[in-house]
Every structure is written in structure tokens, then in C-alpha cells.
Design an enzyme around this catalytic site. Structure first.
Site, PDB file in Angstrom:
ATOM      1  N   ASN A   3       2.144  -5.048  -3.153  1.00 52.47           N
ATOM      2  CA  ASN A   3       0.333  -5.466  -2.742  1.00 52.47           C
ATOM      3  C   ASN A   3      -0.165  -4.182  -2.403  1.00 52.47           C
ATOM      4  OD1 ASN A   3      -1.242  -7.810  -2.141  1.00 52.47           O
ATOM      5  ND2 ASN A   3      -1.048  -6.966   0.147  1.00 52.47           N
ATOM      6  N   GLU A  56      -6.055 -11.096  -0.854  1.00 53.67           N
ATOM      7  CA  GLU A  56      -7.086 -10.778   0.321  1.00 53.67           C
ATOM      8  C   GLU A  56      -8.417 -10.635  -0.045  1.00 53.67           C
ATOM      9  OE1 GLU A  56      -5.442  -7.445   2.253  1.00 53.67           O
ATOM     10  OE2 GLU A  56      -3.411  -7.894   2.052  1.00 53.67           O
ATOM     11  N   GLU A  89       0.756  -1.366   0.022  1.00 57.82           N
ATOM     12  CA  GLU A  89      -0.056  -0.062  -0.120  1.00 57.82           C
ATOM     13  C   GLU A  89       0.913   1.309   0.088  1.00 57.82           C
ATOM     14  OE1 GLU A  89      -2.501  -0.236   3.292  1.00 57.82           O
ATOM     15  OE2 GLU A  89      -3.472  -2.554   2.524  1.00 57.82           O
ATOM     16  N   ASP A 119     -12.225 -10.639  -0.203  1.00 58.21           N
ATOM     17  CA  ASP A 119     -13.662 -10.853   0.317  1.00 58.21           C
ATOM     18  C   ASP A 119     -14.388  -9.950  -0.367  1.00 58.21           C
ATOM     19  OD1 ASP A 119     -12.691  -8.402   1.555  1.00 58.21           O
ATOM     20  OD2 ASP A 119     -12.208  -9.314   3.522  1.00 58.21           O
ATOM     21  N   HIS A 179     -10.436  -6.527  -1.921  1.00 54.35           N
ATOM     22  CA  HIS A 179     -11.353  -6.317  -0.661  1.00 54.35           C
ATOM     23  C   HIS A 179     -12.513  -5.450  -1.511  1.00 54.35           C
ATOM     24  CE1 HIS A 179      -8.987  -7.669   2.574  1.00 54.35           C
ATOM     25  NE2 HIS A 179      -8.038  -6.920   2.199  1.00 54.35           N
TER      26      HIS A 179
HETATM   27  O1  G3I Z   1      -3.012  -0.092  17.163  1.00 53.96           O
HETATM   28  C1  G3I Z   1      -4.116  -0.261  17.966  1.00 53.96           C
HETATM   29  C2  G3I Z   1      -3.317  -0.700  19.459  1.00 53.96           C
HETATM   30  O2  G3I Z   1      -2.729   0.534  19.919  1.00 53.96           O
HETATM   31  C3  G3I Z   1      -4.482  -1.128  20.352  1.00 53.96           C
HETATM   32  O3  G3I Z   1      -4.014  -1.429  21.850  1.00 53.96           O
HETATM   33  C4  G3I Z   1      -5.090  -2.372  19.807  1.00 53.96           C
HETATM   34  C5  G3I Z   1      -6.368  -2.791  20.836  1.00 53.96           C
HETATM   35  O4  G3I Z   1      -7.061  -3.881  20.012  1.00 53.96           O
HETATM   36  O5  G3I Z   1      -5.642  -2.190  18.553  1.00 53.96           O
HETATM   37  C6  G3I Z   1      -4.554  -1.789  17.820  1.00 53.96           C
HETATM   38  O6  G3I Z   1      -4.935  -1.611  16.238  1.00 53.96           O
HETATM   39  C7  G3I Z   1      -5.491  -2.747  15.665  1.00 53.96           C
HETATM   40  C8  G3I Z   1      -4.629  -3.272  14.548  1.00 53.96           C
HETATM   41  O7  G3I Z   1      -5.034  -4.239  13.707  1.00 53.96           O
HETATM   42  C9  G3I Z   1      -3.093  -3.522  15.066  1.00 53.96           C
HETATM   43  O8  G3I Z   1      -3.061  -4.780  15.612  1.00 53.96           O
HETATM   44  C10 G3I Z   1      -6.753  -2.690  15.136  1.00 53.96           C
HETATM   45  O9  G3I Z   1      -7.802  -2.205  15.998  1.00 53.96           O
HETATM   46  C11 G3I Z   1      -7.169  -3.697  14.225  1.00 53.96           C
HETATM   47  O10 G3I Z   1      -8.673  -3.464  13.634  1.00 53.96           O
HETATM   48  C12 G3I Z   1      -6.238  -3.830  13.166  1.00 53.96           C
HETATM   49  O11 G3I Z   1      -6.588  -4.932  12.325  1.00 53.96           O
HETATM   50  C13 G3I Z   1      -5.990  -5.459  11.320  1.00 53.96           C
HETATM   51  C14 G3I Z   1      -5.753  -4.461   9.941  1.00 53.96           C
HETATM   52  O12 G3I Z   1      -5.293  -5.187   8.886  1.00 53.96           O
HETATM   53  C15 G3I Z   1      -4.988  -3.456  10.349  1.00 53.96           C
HETATM   54  O13 G3I Z   1      -4.963  -2.396   9.231  1.00 53.96           O
HETATM   55  C16 G3I Z   1      -6.840  -6.623  10.652  1.00 53.96           C
HETATM   56  O14 G3I Z   1      -6.870  -7.652  11.628  1.00 53.96           O
HETATM   57  C17 G3I Z   1      -6.340  -7.198   9.450  1.00 53.96           C
HETATM   58  O15 G3I Z   1      -7.030  -8.084   8.836  1.00 53.96           O
HETATM   59  C18 G3I Z   1      -6.183  -6.080   8.345  1.00 53.96           C
HETATM   60  O16 G3I Z   1      -5.608  -6.542   7.246  1.00 53.96           O
HETATM   61  C19 G3I Z   1      -5.281  -5.706   6.162  1.00 53.96           C
HETATM   62  C20 G3I Z   1      -3.913  -6.361   5.314  1.00 53.96           C
HETATM   63  O17 G3I Z   1      -2.877  -6.375   6.164  1.00 53.96           O
HETATM   64  C21 G3I Z   1      -3.647  -5.240   4.375  1.00 53.96           C
HETATM   65  N1  G3I Z   1      -4.788  -5.089   3.369  1.00 53.96           N
HETATM   66  C22 G3I Z   1      -6.090  -4.451   4.149  1.00 53.96           C
HETATM   67  C23 G3I Z   1      -6.259  -5.723   5.268  1.00 53.96           C
HETATM   68  C24 G3I Z   1      -7.691  -5.184   5.585  1.00 53.96           C
HETATM   69  O18 G3I Z   1      -7.743  -4.125   6.628  1.00 53.96           O
END
Ligand code: G3I
Length: 366
Positions: free
Chosen positions: A212, A277, A169, A279, A248
Site C-alpha cells: 500500500n 485512502e 510506503e 480523499d 490522497h
Molecule cells: O508521535 C506523536 C506523539 O509523540 C505525540 O504525543 C502525539 C500528540 O498528538 O502526536 C504523535 O503523532 C501523531 C501520529 O498520528 C501518531 O499517533 C501525529 O501528530 C498525527 O498527526 C498522526 O496522524 C495520523 C497519520 O496517519 C500519521 O502518519 C493520521 O491520524 C492518519 O489519518 C494518517 O493516516 C495515514 C495512513 O495511515 C497511511 N497513508 C497516509 C495517511 C495520511 O497521512
């Protein structure tokens, strides 16, 4: 493999006109498996749920705790992608400490089950640890940190990762490099992207190295930016091997009908292509249960995405972003949308699952 794929592409197209099968009872017979239905050399994968949004959900870690999930993961898929477990915030939580436990477990699982692994990801603007983003490092320090991270992570799994999403990205939707929110590009300039590929290649010469991104399924400003950048890097001899579309998708926005031609123009540059990815989210209807019409539309999106990849010689890797709605990132990010995966919360197969299975079988020629 290319000639087999070319011959089977016509069959995949023929499958487009087949009616979708009605949902059959849950069964794990061999002929019912995506990985077995896939043409020779074509990998059907899924993200492995864990980390990220899962940490704030009311269930334990899916990959390590959910037996039924693991069983389907092993039986259905020939490729796995850590959803979060190889991202910086997960694998490199402190400057001098790596945590490889979750990533190691996924790679070991894949090897036990004869699956390949897609590594995700090395240079990104998101999910970076605070120690990195707030560290006030000098340019020299940052460069050394990135080089050391790539060398360590890629080196640890050398020979065991089929494809790496090296740069994730890096452009915005207007096709502009992310010079503000991407710490690496902001602090070190665009040249760091080429260096990331070089360092990854040095650490694992066998891994195929990818760009990607999302919203690059069709021909648009963002995918054009990649098309230009990749040609420039290839001219410089930078080891870039692939371009992948995340896909997505949402039924709100229509299907990107130029997906195949977009993949083809990257294929023409000599790159591998991949869907990484996929969905397909939909609006949650009143009553909270998708209608048959919604599920049919969703199945069409899945089928068309797979068919586009199958039709392009160098597109041999097709990954869905999780297979069950139970663990989807979608409802957490998009209020009022959901049901984006090919199985329900209870692992029941949806029409989208059968759309994939039937399209693979037709492409394999049986
Ligand atoms: O950074 C905060 C942290 O400070 C806090 O303590 C924590 C509490 O739950 O949340 C943290 O952020 C989370 C982040 O992952 C980092 O672990 C978000 O809430 C959470 O929603 C996030 O989710 C992931 C997301 O990428 C982040 O961008 C998803 O599980 C994951 O499926 C998703 O995957 C991405 C691919 O890597 C790239 N392409 C898009 C795709 C969908 O967003």
C-alpha cells in the site's frame, strides 16, 4: 464476479457523462446508500476515525463517541479500515503489552453491521512506538519482535480481516527503498519485506496481503518500483496478493489520468488491486467556504477514481479516508488546504458523495 464486473464496467463508463445531481436533502433510504448501490462483490469502505491526529483535536474519540458518525458508518459502508487503531504505536504501546481494545471494537462493529475489515498496517516507517525506534535492539531481537507482532496481531483477527496492508510506503517518491527511515529495512535488509508477507500468511491464510502506498496512482518511478518488486516476489513464491493505491489527491496537482492503466498492469500480474485512502483536498478559499466550482472539481476526482477501480476486474475494494470533513487529517497536515471528504462537518452530503453514489448505481446497472 469477474464477468458481472466486466459487463457493469461499460455502464460505469456511461455514467461519466451523467450530470451530477444537485445535493438532495439528507436521507438514509436504502437506495441512498453507497454500500447498497455497489455492484455485487465490490466493497465501498471508509477509514474509522480515531487515534493519530484525533488525539490532539478538541473532540472526543469519534468512533466511540459520535452517534451520528457511527450511524452513517454502519449504513453507508461495506468495508472499514482502522485509521490508526491497528498501527504499532496504538496496538503495541509497550514491548510486552498489546492494546487491542480499539481494534477489537472496530472488528466487532464491522461484524455486527456485515462489513469487511481492511487491516492497516504491519511494516511501516511511521507511527512506530518509541520503545521500538529507540530500543537499540540487535538484528536478531528486531526480527523476533516483528515476527511476534505480525503473528500476534494477524493471528488475533484471523478469518475476520479481508485485506491486510502488510507493507506500507516502503519506497520513496524516486522509487528507492526506504533504507534509512524504515527501521525494518534499515536494520534487517530488504528481505524482511518478503518475510513479513510470509509471517502474515502463516497467521491468517485467508487474508489477502497487500502493498500500500501514496503517489503510486499513476505510472511513475515509485509505482514502477512496486511493479518490479512484486514480480520478483511472486517468482520466489512469496504470498503477495494485492497492490493498493492510497489516493490522497489534491486539486492542485491534477487528476492522475493513468490510474486505470496503472491498476491494470498490476492486475495483469495476477494481483488484486484496491483504492485504500481516497480523499481530495482543495485550497481553502477566502471566506472559508468552498465554491460550487471547487466542489464540482472535487466530485470529478472522486468519480474518476471510483470509475477507474470499477473498470478493473480485480479492483473490488474502494475506501475513502474518512467521510466527513469534521475528522479529516488534511487541515492538520496541510496548512491552507481542507474540505477533502464527501460530507461536510455537519454530515451534509457534498457533490462528491453523489458522484460516488451515481457511479456505483450505474455500475450495478439500475
Ligand atoms: O508521535 C506523536 C506523539 O509523540 C505525540 O504525543 C502525539 C500528540 O498528538 O502526536 C504523535 O503523532 C501523531 C501520529 O498520528 C501518531 O499517533 C501525529 O501528530 C498525527 O498527526 C498522526 O496522524 C495520523 C497519520 O496517519 C500519521 O502518519 C493520521 O491520524 C492518519 O489519518 C494518517 O493516516 C495515514 C495512513 O495511515 C497511511 N497513508 C497516509 C495517511 C495520511 O497521512
Amino acid at each position: 464476479m469477474r464477468s458481472v464486473r466486466t459487463a457493469t464496467a461499460a455502464l460505469a463508463v456511461a455514467a461519466l457523462s451523467l450530470p451530477l445531481l444537485a445535493a438532495a436533502p439528507h436521507s438514509e433510504a436504502r437506495h441512498d446508500r453507497l454500500r447498497a448501490a455497489a455492484p455485487e462483490g465490490f466493497f465501498v469502505g471508509t477509514a474509522v476515525a480515531g487515534g493519530g491526529h484525533h488525539l490532539s483535536q478538541p473532540y472526543p474519540d469519534p468512533f466511540t463517541s459520535d452517534k451520528q458518525y457511527r450511524k452513517i458508518l454502519a449504513r453507508q459502508f461495506g468495508s472499514v479500515s482502522p485509521e490508526n487503531q491497528m498501527k504499532w504505536d496504538f496496538i503495541h504501546p509497550e514491548r510486552d503489552r498489546y492494546d487491542f481494545a480499539a481494534a477489537d471494537a472496530i472488528v466487532a462493529f464491522a461484524e455486527r453491521n456485515r462489513q469487511v475489515v481492511r487491516g492497516h498496517t504491519l511494516l511501516w516507517h511511521s507511527q512506530n512506538p518509541e520503545w521500538l525506534e529507540q530500543g537499540n535492539f540487535s538484528k536478531e531481537q528486531l526480527r523476533a519482535i516483528l515476527r511476534e507482532h505480525i503473528t500476534t496481531v494477524v493471528g488475533r483477527y484471523a478469518g475476520r480481516i479481508q485485506q491486510w496492508d502488510v507493507a506500507n510506503e516502503i519506497f520513496d517518491d524516486q522509487g528507492r527503498l526506504r533504507t534509512q527511515d524504515n527501521i525494518w529495512i534499515r536494520e534487517l535488509g530488504p528481505g524482511v519485506v518478503a518475510d513479513a508477507f510470509r509471517w502474515a500468511h502463516a497467521a491468517d491464510p485467508r487474508a489477502k496481503l497487500f502493498f500500500n502506498d501514496y503517489n503510486v496512482e499513476g505510472v511513475n518511478a515509485k509505482s514502477n518500483a512496486y511493479h518490479t518488486l512484486v514480480q520478483d516476489l511472486l517468482r520466489q513464491g512469496v504470498p503477495v496478493h494485492g497492490f493498493s493505491v492510497q489516493a490522497h489527491l489534491s486539486t492542485r496537482y491534477g487528476f492522475p489520468g493513468d490510474l486505470e492503466s496503472n491498476l491494470r498492469r498490476f492486475d495483469a500480474l495476477g494481483l488484486e488491486t484496491a483504492v485504500t485512502e481516497l480523499d481530495v483536498r482543495m485550497d481553502v478559499p477566502e471566506g472559508g467556504v468552498p465554491t460550487a466550482e471547487q466542489e464540482r472539481t472535487q466530485a470529478e476526482y472522486y468519480r474518476r477514481t471510483l470509475a477507474a477501480c470499477l473498470a478493473v476486474d480485480g479492483c473490488d475494494s474502494f475506501t475513502i479516508w474518512g467521510f466527513t470533513d469534521k475528522y479529516s487529517w488534511v487541515p492538520v497536515f496541510f496548512e491552507g488546504e481542507g474540505f477533502a471528504n464527501v460530507m461536510t462537518d455537519e454530515f451534509e452530503r457534498k457533490p462528491a458523495f453523489y458522484a460516488l453514489l451515481d457511479t456505483l448505481k450505474a455500475a450495478r446497472g439500475r
